[in-house]
Each structure stands twice: as C-alpha cells, then as structure tokens.
Design a protein around this motif. Structure first.
Motif, PDB file in Angstrom:
ATOM      1  N   ARG A   1     104.365  -2.475  72.863  1.00 36.60           N
ATOM      2  CA  ARG A   1     104.032  -2.236  71.459  1.00 36.60           C
ATOM      3  C   ARG A   1     103.406  -3.467  70.813  1.00 36.60           C
ATOM      4  NH1 ARG A   1     108.143  -0.162  66.660  1.00 36.60           N
ATOM      5  NH2 ARG A   1     106.743  -0.629  64.920  1.00 36.60           N
ATOM      6  N   SER A   2     104.000  -4.632  71.037  1.00 36.70           N
ATOM      7  CA  SER A   2     103.490  -5.850  70.390  1.00 36.70           C
ATOM      8  C   SER A   2     102.128  -6.250  70.933  1.00 36.70           C
ATOM      9  CB  SER A   2     104.492  -7.001  70.568  1.00 36.70           C
ATOM     10  OG  SER A   2     104.716  -7.256  71.946  1.00 36.70           O
ATOM     11  N   ALA A   3     101.952  -6.157  72.256  1.00 37.17           N
ATOM     12  CA  ALA A   3     100.671  -6.533  72.853  1.00 37.17           C
ATOM     13  C   ALA A   3      99.570  -5.574  72.406  1.00 37.17           C
ATOM     14  CB  ALA A   3     100.781  -6.543  74.371  1.00 37.17           C
ATOM     15  N   PHE A   4      99.910  -4.287  72.337  1.00 36.85           N
ATOM     16  CA  PHE A   4      98.925  -3.295  71.903  1.00 36.85           C
ATOM     17  C   PHE A   4      98.513  -3.534  70.453  1.00 36.85           C
ATOM     18  CE2 PHE A   4      98.358   0.777  69.611  1.00 36.85           C
ATOM     19  CZ  PHE A   4      97.122   1.123  70.134  1.00 36.85           C
ATOM     20  N   THR A   5      99.493  -3.730  69.578  1.00 35.21           N
ATOM     21  CA  THR A   5      99.190  -3.950  68.164  1.00 35.21           C
ATOM     22  C   THR A   5      98.314  -5.179  67.973  1.00 35.21           C
ATOM     23  OG1 THR A   5     101.279  -2.927  67.493  1.00 35.21           O
ATOM     24  CG2 THR A   5     100.191  -4.348  65.880  1.00 35.21           C
ATOM     25  N   GLN A   6      98.634  -6.243  68.687  1.00 33.02           N
ATOM     26  CA  GLN A   6      97.854  -7.473  68.561  1.00 33.02           C
ATOM     27  C   GLN A   6      96.428  -7.272  69.068  1.00 33.02           C
ATOM     28  OE1 GLN A   6      99.571 -10.909  70.472  1.00 33.02           O
ATOM     29  NE2 GLN A   6      97.747 -12.177  70.165  1.00 33.02           N
ATOM     30  N   ARG A   7      96.284  -6.650  70.236  1.00 33.16           N
ATOM     31  CA  ARG A   7      94.939  -6.464  70.800  1.00 33.16           C
ATOM     32  C   ARG A   7      94.121  -5.492  69.953  1.00 33.16           C
ATOM     33  NH1 ARG A   7      92.240  -7.926  75.109  1.00 33.16           N
ATOM     34  NH2 ARG A   7      90.619  -6.588  75.990  1.00 33.16           N
ATOM     35  N   PHE A   8      94.733  -4.414  69.504  1.00 33.31           N
ATOM     36  CA  PHE A   8      94.023  -3.450  68.673  1.00 33.31           C
ATOM     37  C   PHE A   8      93.528  -4.127  67.395  1.00 33.31           C
ATOM     38  CE2 PHE A   8      93.257  -0.053  65.742  1.00 33.31           C
ATOM     39  CZ  PHE A   8      92.979   1.076  66.489  1.00 33.31           C
ATOM     40  N   THR A   9      94.389  -4.889  66.761  1.00 36.88           N
ATOM     41  CA  THR A   9      94.017  -5.566  65.509  1.00 36.88           C
ATOM     42  C   THR A   9      92.911  -6.581  65.737  1.00 36.88           C
ATOM     43  OG1 THR A   9      96.293  -5.285  64.705  1.00 36.88           O
ATOM     44  CG2 THR A   9      94.903  -6.881  63.546  1.00 36.88           C
ATOM     45  N   GLU A  10      92.978  -7.303  66.848  1.00 34.89           N
ATOM     46  CA  GLU A  10      91.942  -8.287  67.164  1.00 34.89           C
ATOM     47  C   GLU A  10      90.599  -7.618  67.427  1.00 34.89           C
ATOM     48  OE1 GLU A  10      94.757 -11.721  69.279  1.00 34.89           O
ATOM     49  OE2 GLU A  10      93.595 -10.318  70.507  1.00 34.89           O
ATOM     50  N   ARG A  11      90.592  -6.509  68.144  1.00 39.84           N
ATOM     51  CA  ARG A  11      89.340  -5.856  68.518  1.00 39.84           C
ATOM     52  C   ARG A  11      88.767  -4.994  67.392  1.00 39.84           C
ATOM     53  NH1 ARG A  11      87.310  -5.693  73.494  1.00 39.84           N
ATOM     54  NH2 ARG A  11      85.481  -5.449  72.156  1.00 39.84           N
ATOM     55  N   VAL A  12      89.622  -4.299  66.666  1.00 41.12           N
ATOM     56  CA  VAL A  12      89.157  -3.361  65.649  1.00 41.12           C
ATOM     57  C   VAL A  12      89.060  -4.010  64.274  1.00 41.12           C
ATOM     58  CG1 VAL A  12      89.663  -1.157  64.503  1.00 41.12           C
ATOM     59  CG2 VAL A  12      90.072  -1.412  66.962  1.00 41.12           C
ATOM     60  N   GLY A  13      89.915  -4.995  64.010  1.00 37.39           N
ATOM     61  CA  GLY A  13      89.884  -5.668  62.717  1.00 37.39           C
ATOM     62  C   GLY A  13      90.947  -5.193  61.753  1.00 37.39           C
ATOM     63  N   ARG A  14      91.776  -4.243  62.177  1.00 37.81           N
ATOM     64  CA  ARG A  14      92.884  -3.734  61.374  1.00 37.81           C
ATOM     65  C   ARG A  14      93.901  -3.094  62.320  1.00 37.81           C
ATOM     66  NH1 ARG A  14      91.306  -1.274  56.946  1.00 37.81           N
ATOM     67  NH2 ARG A  14      89.185  -2.096  56.994  1.00 37.81           N
ATOM     68  N   PRO A  15      95.193  -3.005  61.925  1.00 40.90           N
ATOM     69  CA  PRO A  15      96.217  -2.413  62.788  1.00 40.90           C
ATOM     70  C   PRO A  15      95.954  -0.943  63.072  1.00 40.90           C
ATOM     71  CG  PRO A  15      97.214  -3.715  61.027  1.00 40.90           C
ATOM     72  CD  PRO A  15      95.752  -3.578  60.688  1.00 40.90           C
ATOM     73  N   PRO A  16      96.573  -0.391  64.139  1.00 37.04           N
ATOM     74  CA  PRO A  16      96.279   0.980  64.555  1.00 37.04           C
ATOM     75  C   PRO A  16      96.464   2.032  63.469  1.00 37.04           C
ATOM     76  CG  PRO A  16      97.554  -0.155  66.232  1.00 37.04           C
ATOM     77  CD  PRO A  16      97.496  -1.071  65.066  1.00 37.04           C
ATOM     78  N   LEU A  17      97.613   2.047  62.802  1.00 39.27           N
ATOM     79  CA  LEU A  17      97.856   3.097  61.816  1.00 39.27           C
ATOM     80  C   LEU A  17      97.070   2.870  60.538  1.00 39.27           C
ATOM     81  CD1 LEU A  17     101.659   3.855  62.295  1.00 39.27           C
ATOM     82  CD2 LEU A  17      99.647   4.777  63.491  1.00 39.27           C
ATOM     83  N   ASP A  18      96.706   1.634  60.257  1.00 42.80           N
ATOM     84  CA  ASP A  18      95.830   1.355  59.123  1.00 42.80           C
ATOM     85  C   ASP A  18      94.435   1.918  59.402  1.00 42.80           C
ATOM     86  OD1 ASP A  18      95.005   0.278  56.672  1.00 42.80           O
ATOM     87  OD2 ASP A  18      94.299  -1.555  57.625  1.00 42.80           O
TER      88      ASP A  18
END
Length: 306
Positions: free
Chosen positions: A237-254
């Motif tokens: 969960r933590s690694a996914f949230t961090q990578r998603f935010t870094e690549r997309v520019g915002r957290p997954p549910l945001d």
C-alpha cells in the motif's frame, strides 16, 4: 465487480478522456513565407500541432530558449502564447487577424515559399480541458528517434496530400488526420519521456501505475480503495501510494475523485439530473456527490446542470 476480469479493463484511458471531454478538431491552417517575417499567436485552451513541411523557422515560447525547427519537425503546443519567425530577432506582428476571416486558412508572407508550416489539433467542448493539458508540458517536440515518429511522419504526409488535393471530403479528412497527428505526437512524447515525468498521461507507460489507471477508468463508479489497487498491481500500500503520487502528481483516490468530477461535469452539461450523475460516478447520496463536486471544482453541480 470481479477484479479478475482483466479482459474488461479499459485499454486506452487517453482516448476515453478525449471523448469524455468532447475533443474536437481545431481548424487547420497553413503558412507560406519568404524573407523576414514573424507572427505571434495567443494562448488557447487546446492542444495544437505545428509542423514544418518546407524549409525552417524559429519557435519562441515564454520561458524557453528560441528553438529552430526544420522540415519534418512536429511540435505540440498547449495553453501558451507562441511566435514563429524566420529569425528570433524580428519583432513579431499579431498573426490572429490574418486567419480571422472564413476561408482564410492559408496565409502567405513575402514572395515565394521558402518556409511552409501546417497547424491543427484538438480543442475541448467545456472547461475540463485542464485534465489533459495539465498532464502535458506547454511545449513538446516529437523525437524523430521515438518508436512512433514514423507514424507521425506518415500521418503528416497524408495530411499535406489532403490539404493540397482539394478532393471530395478533403476538409473532413484533413480534420481527422489532424486529430490522429495529435494522438501520434502524444504517443511519441510518452515513449521518450523519462520516468521522472509527472502526469497521468506519461504514467500510463508505467506497467504498474498504468494498470491502476486502467482499472480506475474501467469502472469509475466502483468503490475503489488504495489497498485494493495496490494488491491488483502487486505492490504494498505505501509503495503504491508513493509511486502513484510521484508519477501522476496526486494520490490515487484524489485522482479518481477528480476524474469522476470531470465525467460528472460532462454528464450535467448534457442535461442529466444531479441524482443520476451522482449514481453514475459512484456516489450513494446526492449530498455526498455535491460536496465532492464543490470541493473539487469550486461550485455546486446545479450550476452546471439540472
């Protein structure tokens, strides 16, 4: 929803977003010039291409060094003012009035055609264009070594032929080819973008984050959670949230909320009720949807629709 239904995952969120935003072809234009010249154009909420079909010119953009473009070069420009010129030192004139009148699709400057340019692209039907434009730089140049550069060159060749031939249906064909050229150019950009690039469009190339984005777009109304998405792409969960935010520019549910509101805005603009739209984008109550809509877009959904 069964998360094992991989065959039902939307394969192309980019096309889905363009369709949802009401992408439409931008009027195609041409420029043939010789001697000393320089034209400046206002920024517009659209994704436009400029292609050099003969000779060379300079492209000047805010906060960028002057860039020389040669025959075969294609660049994409979003919401920014820009200038094309035979020499960056020449004081430009406003190019917008030259194309203002109907039928004035090609402007000729000077005697001869040392340089020839073509322009076109995609606009958007409402105020949601930022969902696409914010995920791309204001200026990008197609890398001729990219895997899709050949497709860009081939499409540009067809487009030049259609514009020059004046055959039956040529205008419509040119519009469609212009749209294809924009998509091909974005593909070329994604293919050569570094892993440090931020935005959902470039993140689609990331195997795990791209899969998560496709899952979200495949069923926007589903009650997604971060642990669920992380499990689907094989990450903690933590690694996914961090990578998603870094690549997309915002957290997954945001990101999901923002996409839901973009879809909701389009549905409201077609006359659907707030209650129907709330259900369609994953909200069990109209009040919860209205709160999310106002928090995301700064206004109530009733200001957009019924």
């Amino acid at each position: 929803m069964s998360l094992s239904r991989s065959a039902e995952i939307t394969p192309d969120p980019f096309s889905e977003v363009l369709a949802a935003l009401g992408a439409r072809s931008v009027r195609g234009t041409g420029l043939e010039a010789a001697g000393d010249w320089a034209l400046t154009f206002d920024g517009r909420t659209r994704l436009k291409f400029v292609a050099v079909t003969r000779g060379l010119c300079w492209l000047l953009l805010p906060d960028h060094s002057p860039t020389v473009l040669v025959e075969g070069d294609v660049v994409l420009i979003s919401n920014t003012r820009y200038t094309v010129a035979s020499d960056p030192a020449i004081e430009p004139i406003d190019g917008m009035p030259l194309y203002a009148l109907p039928g004035h699709d090609v402007v000729r400057l000077g005697t001869g055609d040392e340089t020839a340019l073509m322009g076109g692209g995609s606009g958007f039907a409402d105020g949601s264009a930022a969902f696409v434009l914010d995920a791309l730089p204001s200026f990008l140049r197609v890398d001729r070594t990219s895997s899709t550069a050949e497709a860009v060159a081939r499409t540009l060749k067809f487009l030049r032929s259609e514009v020059a031939s004046a055959e039956l249906g040529g205008s419509l064909m040119a519009e469609r080819l212009a749209e294809i050229l924009v998509i091909a150019a974005v593909r070329a950009f994604v293919a050569t973008s570094p892993t440090t690039s931020v935005g959902w469009i470039t993140a689609l190339a990331d195997p795990r984050i791209g899969k998560a984005l496709r899952l979200l777009h495949a069923d926007v109304a589903y009650r997604w959670t971060v642990p669920m998405l992380a499990s689907e792409v094989g990450m903690s969960r933590s690694a996914f949230t961090q990578r998603f935010t870094e690549r997309v520019g915002r957290p997954p549910l945001d990101y999901l909320t923002r996409w839901r509101m973009v879809l909701a805005q389009r549905k409201l603009n077609t006359g659907q009720t707030v209650a129907a739209v709330a259900t369609a984008v994953g909200y069990n109550s109209q009040s919860a949807f209205s709160h999310a809509f106002k928090r995301t877009l700064g206004r109530t959904p009733r200001s957009d629709g019924c």
